[in-house]
Write a protein that holds these residues in place. Sequence first.
Motif: not given
Length: 269
Positions: A180, A235, A239
């Motif tokens: 990620l 956020n 993700k």
Amino acid sequence: MASIGGGHAVVIEDDEGIRGLIALVLEQMGLNVVAVSNGTDGVEQVGECDPILVTLDVSMPGMDGFETAKRIRAISSAYIIMLTARDEEIDALQGLGAGADDYVLKPFRPRELRARAEAMLRRPRVVEGAPGGSADVPAAVSDADGVSDATAPTPTVVLEHNGVILDPATHIVRREGRELDLTRSEFELLQALLQSGRTVRRKDDLARILRGDAYVANPYVSDADRRGVEVHIGNLRKKLEDNAAAPYLIETVRGVGYRLAAPRDPNEN
């Protein structure tokens, strides 16, 4: 305070007086400063000098601070401090969403800016695997007593929970084997939660971690700091593909903070 020498900083600010003041503050820290008046030149300078720190004004003619932050984050692992007007707190939240690590409200005191920058630079930079990242070591790392120790080792214990693996040594996070792309602040929040397990981490504690003053006795935490944590968590969840309504990783404890979700049954499909 001891200076931090050898690194570069880019100041992006359209107001000449403020630009000069910020440059002076950073130069007094021992940084080599490049100061420009617009976002386009700022992105170019970031690409050329690989800074460890960028200060960025929100309201600039042409490309604004939000778009500038996104473009910088695409090519650099530098810390980004966003400067925003006191009556436009929403700018800070949007800035964090664009990839900024911290913000300072205008008008600011030079000592406040320096304290924020120094606290940020005590945190390890990305070692490898990020755009613009290098094998730089942190200029200093604060121990539990608040004393800088340039030789302090980076934690190497790999953390794992419900298919998410975080390696502090390489600054890499994987979910179900897929790497990620996290910002530095998102990484630090995830690391703090993984280290705490099912113990709730309060928003104030997480805000102090992001500011680099986790070990300062009773530091002031504003509502904007807490909302900044909320933005970063939001956020991070995107993700991680973690649904806040039915989380597999990060649970919200209303009115308090966040903790890890219960471990999954390894026999579940």
